[in-house]
Design a protein around this motif. Structure first.
Motif, PDB file in Angstrom:
ATOM      1  N   LEU A   1      38.909 -54.492   8.656  1.00 23.59           N
ATOM      2  CA  LEU A   1      38.915 -53.698   9.887  1.00 23.59           C
ATOM      3  C   LEU A   1      39.893 -52.540   9.729  1.00 23.59           C
ATOM      4  CD1 LEU A   1      39.159 -56.626  12.466  1.00 23.59           C
ATOM      5  CD2 LEU A   1      37.110 -55.286  11.932  1.00 23.59           C
ATOM      6  N   GLU A   2      39.745 -51.521  10.574  1.00 25.00           N
ATOM      7  CA  GLU A   2      40.677 -50.401  10.590  1.00 25.00           C
ATOM      8  C   GLU A   2      41.332 -50.325  11.960  1.00 25.00           C
ATOM      9  OE1 GLU A   2      39.447 -46.592   8.754  1.00 25.00           O
ATOM     10  OE2 GLU A   2      37.521 -47.625   8.478  1.00 25.00           O
ATOM     11  N   SER A   3      42.636 -50.245  11.964  1.00 24.44           N
ATOM     12  CA  SER A   3      43.382 -50.151  13.213  1.00 24.44           C
ATOM     13  C   SER A   3      43.120 -48.811  13.878  1.00 24.44           C
ATOM     14  CB  SER A   3      44.876 -50.308  12.914  1.00 24.44           C
ATOM     15  OG  SER A   3      45.609 -50.368  14.106  1.00 24.44           O
ATOM     16  N   GLY A   4      43.044 -48.818  15.211  1.00 23.31           N
ATOM     17  CA  GLY A   4      42.907 -47.579  15.961  1.00 23.31           C
ATOM     18  C   GLY A   4      41.494 -47.046  16.081  1.00 23.31           C
ATOM     19  N   LYS A   5      40.502 -47.777  15.606  1.00 21.04           N
ATOM     20  CA  LYS A   5      39.101 -47.341  15.687  1.00 21.04           C
ATOM     21  C   LYS A   5      38.425 -47.986  16.896  1.00 21.04           C
ATOM     22  CE  LYS A   5      38.882 -45.160  11.702  1.00 21.04           C
ATOM     23  NZ  LYS A   5      38.469 -43.798  11.516  1.00 21.04           N
ATOM     24  N   VAL A   6      37.388 -47.325  17.396  1.00 25.65           N
ATOM     25  CA  VAL A   6      36.521 -47.925  18.402  1.00 25.65           C
ATOM     26  C   VAL A   6      35.327 -48.492  17.649  1.00 25.65           C
ATOM     27  CG1 VAL A   6      35.012 -47.473  20.376  1.00 25.65           C
ATOM     28  CG2 VAL A   6      37.257 -46.381  20.252  1.00 25.65           C
ATOM     29  N   TYR A   7      34.975 -49.732  17.968  1.00 29.85           N
ATOM     30  CA  TYR A   7      33.868 -50.424  17.306  1.00 29.85           C
ATOM     31  C   TYR A   7      32.757 -50.751  18.293  1.00 29.85           C
ATOM     32  CZ  TYR A   7      36.713 -51.303  13.137  1.00 29.85           C
ATOM     33  OH  TYR A   7      37.467 -51.177  12.006  1.00 29.85           O
ATOM     34  N   GLN A   8      31.538 -50.654  17.802  1.00 22.52           N
ATOM     35  CA  GLN A   8      30.350 -51.141  18.516  1.00 22.52           C
ATOM     36  C   GLN A   8      30.083 -52.547  17.960  1.00 22.52           C
ATOM     37  OE1 GLN A   8      28.150 -48.741  20.262  1.00 22.52           O
ATOM     38  NE2 GLN A   8      26.879 -50.385  21.018  1.00 22.52           N
ATOM     39  N   PHE A   9      29.683 -53.487  18.811  1.00 18.78           N
ATOM     40  CA  PHE A   9      29.379 -54.833  18.319  1.00 18.78           C
ATOM     41  C   PHE A   9      27.972 -55.233  18.713  1.00 18.78           C
ATOM     42  CE2 PHE A   9      31.438 -55.374  22.436  1.00 18.78           C
ATOM     43  CZ  PHE A   9      30.667 -56.320  23.087  1.00 18.78           C
ATOM     44  N   LYS A  10      27.364 -56.103  17.869  1.00 16.02           N
ATOM     45  CA  LYS A  10      26.008 -56.599  18.140  1.00 16.02           C
ATOM     46  C   LYS A  10      26.024 -57.773  19.105  1.00 16.02           C
ATOM     47  CE  LYS A  10      23.906 -55.222  13.767  1.00 16.02           C
ATOM     48  NZ  LYS A  10      23.375 -55.701  12.492  1.00 16.02           N
ATOM     49  N   SER A  11      26.964 -58.700  18.907  1.00 20.12           N
ATOM     50  CA  SER A  11      27.033 -59.865  19.784  1.00 20.12           C
ATOM     51  C   SER A  11      28.475 -60.323  19.924  1.00 20.12           C
ATOM     52  CB  SER A  11      26.152 -61.008  19.263  1.00 20.12           C
ATOM     53  OG  SER A  11      26.612 -61.440  18.003  1.00 20.12           O
ATOM     54  N   SER A  12      28.717 -61.140  20.958  1.00 19.62           N
ATOM     55  CA  SER A  12      30.060 -61.663  21.191  1.00 19.62           C
ATOM     56  C   SER A  12      29.959 -63.093  21.719  1.00 19.62           C
ATOM     57  CB  SER A  12      30.829 -60.783  22.166  1.00 19.62           C
ATOM     58  OG  SER A  12      30.241 -60.816  23.446  1.00 19.62           O
ATOM     59  N   PHE A  13      31.071 -63.786  21.645  1.00 13.24           N
ATOM     60  CA  PHE A  13      31.164 -65.184  22.051  1.00 13.24           C
ATOM     61  C   PHE A  13      32.593 -65.417  22.526  1.00 13.24           C
ATOM     62  CE2 PHE A  13      32.287 -69.498  20.127  1.00 13.24           C
ATOM     63  CZ  PHE A  13      31.731 -70.251  21.143  1.00 13.24           C
ATOM     64  N   ASP A  14      32.758 -66.036  23.678  1.00 10.47           N
ATOM     65  CA  ASP A  14      34.083 -66.348  24.222  1.00 10.47           C
ATOM     66  C   ASP A  14      34.236 -67.855  24.352  1.00 10.47           C
ATOM     67  OD1 ASP A  14      35.148 -63.640  25.123  1.00 10.47           O
ATOM     68  OD2 ASP A  14      33.222 -63.698  26.169  1.00 10.47           O
ATOM     69  N   PHE A  15      35.442 -68.331  24.097  1.00 11.60           N
ATOM     70  CA  PHE A  15      35.746 -69.725  24.396  1.00 11.60           C
ATOM     71  C   PHE A  15      37.238 -69.886  24.605  1.00 11.60           C
ATOM     72  CE2 PHE A  15      36.175 -69.630  19.794  1.00 11.60           C
ATOM     73  CZ  PHE A  15      37.178 -70.533  19.490  1.00 11.60           C
ATOM     74  N   ARG A  16      37.589 -70.939  25.264  1.00 10.39           N
ATOM     75  CA  ARG A  16      38.992 -71.275  25.496  1.00 10.39           C
ATOM     76  C   ARG A  16      39.407 -72.286  24.432  1.00 10.39           C
ATOM     77  NH1 ARG A  16      42.739 -70.200  29.101  1.00 10.39           N
ATOM     78  NH2 ARG A  16      44.289 -71.751  29.631  1.00 10.39           N
ATOM     79  N   ALA A  17      40.438 -71.910  23.666  1.00  5.11           N
ATOM     80  CA  ALA A  17      40.927 -72.794  22.607  1.00  5.11           C
ATOM     81  C   ALA A  17      41.831 -73.878  23.164  1.00  5.11           C
ATOM     82  CB  ALA A  17      41.656 -71.985  21.539  1.00  5.11           C
TER      83      ALA A  17
ATOM     84  N   SER B   1      36.898 -43.140  28.712  1.00  2.27           N
ATOM     85  CA  SER B   1      37.179 -42.896  30.130  1.00  2.27           C
ATOM     86  C   SER B   1      38.584 -42.315  30.258  1.00  2.27           C
ATOM     87  CB  SER B   1      37.061 -44.203  30.919  1.00  2.27           C
ATOM     88  OG  SER B   1      38.067 -45.099  30.505  1.00  2.27           O
ATOM     89  N   SER B   2      38.973 -41.959  31.457  1.00  2.00           N
ATOM     90  CA  SER B   2      40.299 -41.378  31.692  1.00  2.00           C
ATOM     91  C   SER B   2      41.427 -42.347  31.348  1.00  2.00           C
ATOM     92  CB  SER B   2      40.427 -40.915  33.144  1.00  2.00           C
ATOM     93  OG  SER B   2      40.268 -42.020  34.023  1.00  2.00           O
ATOM     94  N   ASP B   3      41.147 -43.657  31.390  1.00  2.00           N
ATOM     95  CA  ASP B   3      42.172 -44.635  31.018  1.00  2.00           C
ATOM     96  C   ASP B   3      42.092 -45.036  29.541  1.00  2.00           C
ATOM     97  OD1 ASP B   3      39.892 -46.205  31.136  1.00  2.00           O
ATOM     98  OD2 ASP B   3      40.779 -47.771  32.379  1.00  2.00           O
ATOM     99  N   GLY B   4      41.270 -44.325  28.759  1.00  3.45           N
ATOM    100  CA  GLY B   4      41.216 -44.543  27.320  1.00  3.45           C
ATOM    101  C   GLY B   4      40.272 -45.617  26.850  1.00  3.45           C
ATOM    102  N   ARG B   5      39.428 -46.129  27.719  1.00  2.70           N
ATOM    103  CA  ARG B   5      38.465 -47.174  27.346  1.00  2.70           C
ATOM    104  C   ARG B   5      37.136 -46.544  26.942  1.00  2.70           C
ATOM    105  NH1 ARG B   5      40.440 -52.051  28.243  1.00  2.70           N
ATOM    106  NH2 ARG B   5      42.079 -52.315  29.779  1.00  2.70           N
TER     107      ARG B   5
ATOM    108  N   GLN C   1      31.105 -51.806  23.264  1.00  2.00           N
ATOM    109  CA  GLN C   1      32.135 -51.153  22.456  1.00  2.00           C
ATOM    110  C   GLN C   1      33.494 -51.777  22.714  1.00  2.00           C
ATOM    111  OE1 GLN C   1      31.982 -46.882  22.847  1.00  2.00           O
ATOM    112  NE2 GLN C   1      30.026 -46.776  21.785  1.00  2.00           N
ATOM    113  N   LEU C   2      34.265 -51.924  21.643  1.00  8.95           N
ATOM    114  CA  LEU C   2      35.621 -52.470  21.690  1.00  8.95           C
ATOM    115  C   LEU C   2      36.616 -51.351  21.574  1.00  8.95           C
ATOM    116  CD1 LEU C   2      35.635 -55.118  18.851  1.00  8.95           C
ATOM    117  CD2 LEU C   2      35.335 -55.585  21.238  1.00  8.95           C
ATOM    118  N   ILE C   3      37.711 -51.529  22.212  1.00  6.21           N
ATOM    119  CA  ILE C   3      38.770 -50.544  22.102  1.00  6.21           C
ATOM    120  C   ILE C   3      39.751 -50.967  21.019  1.00  6.21           C
ATOM    121  CG2 ILE C   3      40.146 -51.630  23.904  1.00  6.21           C
ATOM    122  CD1 ILE C   3      40.920 -48.758  24.748  1.00  6.21           C
ATOM    123  N   PHE C   4      39.994 -50.104  20.109  1.00  5.62           N
ATOM    124  CA  PHE C   4      41.114 -50.127  19.185  1.00  5.62           C
ATOM    125  C   PHE C   4      41.698 -51.499  18.835  1.00  5.62           C
ATOM    126  CE2 PHE C   4      41.426 -46.501  22.227  1.00  5.62           C
ATOM    127  CZ  PHE C   4      40.851 -45.555  21.413  1.00  5.62           C
ATOM    128  N   LEU C   5      41.131 -52.169  17.897  1.00  5.36           N
ATOM    129  CA  LEU C   5      41.686 -53.433  17.412  1.00  5.36           C
ATOM    130  C   LEU C   5      42.963 -53.150  16.621  1.00  5.36           C
ATOM    131  CD1 LEU C   5      38.385 -55.099  16.174  1.00  5.36           C
ATOM    132  CD2 LEU C   5      39.643 -55.610  18.271  1.00  5.36           C
TER     133      LEU C   5
END
Length: 189
Positions: free
Chosen positions: A64-80, A38-42, A48-52
């Motif tokens: 992993l490679e820095s500066g790459k865009v990655y596609q992911f199969k699944s994700s999980f969020d939690f508060r540590a 997008s215009s803001d670089g996303r 898809q993930l932006i640049f890890l």
């Protein structure tokens, strides 16, 4: 004036109450060769993930490679937890793994810090997690495979810890490292 001051104090308290460590885990990462941004670089593509980036721990970023865009199969969020809560949990994890404590004096009281011992080492059970940022960073799949095995090895001992918070967090972290071991990433934010 009192109303503005009270509103500011309430906003500040609400912000502080929400401060803490959040974790997002991704599995099945593949590099997107020609990402549409997008215009803001996303990335515009779904899942898809932006640049890890390795931030301050490049050795934890392996796989992993820095500066790459990655596609992911699944994700999980939690508060540590809050930052202090996470650090207490991390200290208990170091104790569970059998590290020797260092003695620290805080507020005129003796405190046993197992995690501080880990910070002076360069290997051991859970070392890659305990000796890592408590605020931001990325752990890659190569490290996750090793640490996931640590979680498996200590699972029965962790189940004996009577603290419900410790057990719940152990389960979240174990799931995170298992997912990340499948060519993924754990993102601290």
């Amino acid at each position: 004036m009192k109303r503005i001051l009270l509103s500011s104090i309430l906003f500040l308290c609400a912000s502080v109450a929400q401060a803490g460590l959040d974790i997002t885990v991704y599995s099945g990462l593949t590099t997107v060769e020609s990402p549409v941004l997008s215009s803001d670089g996303r990335p515009k593509g779904s899942n898809q993930l932006i640049f890890l980036s390795p931030v301050n721990f490049p050795q934890r970023f392996r796989g992993l490679e820095s500066g790459k865009v990655y596609q992911f199969k699944s994700s999980f969020d939690f508060r540590a937890g809050s930052y202090s809560g996470y650090n207490i949990w991390r200290n208990e994890l170091a104790k569970l793994a059998g590290y020797q404590p260092s003695v620290t004096f805080r507020n005129k009281e003796v405190e046993l810090r197992y995690d501080e011992t880990v910070w002076n080492l360069n290997h051991g059970p859970f070392w890659e997690l305990i000796d890592f940022s408590d605020a931001e960073g990325v752990i890659g799949p190569d490290v996750c495979r090793k640490v996931y095995q640590d979680f498996v090895q200590y699972r029965d001992q962790a189940a004996q810890v009577p603290d419900a918070y410790f057990s719940e967090s152990y389960g979240h972290w174990m799931k995170a490292f298992e997912m990340c071991a499948d060519n993924g990433a754990i993102v601290f934010h």
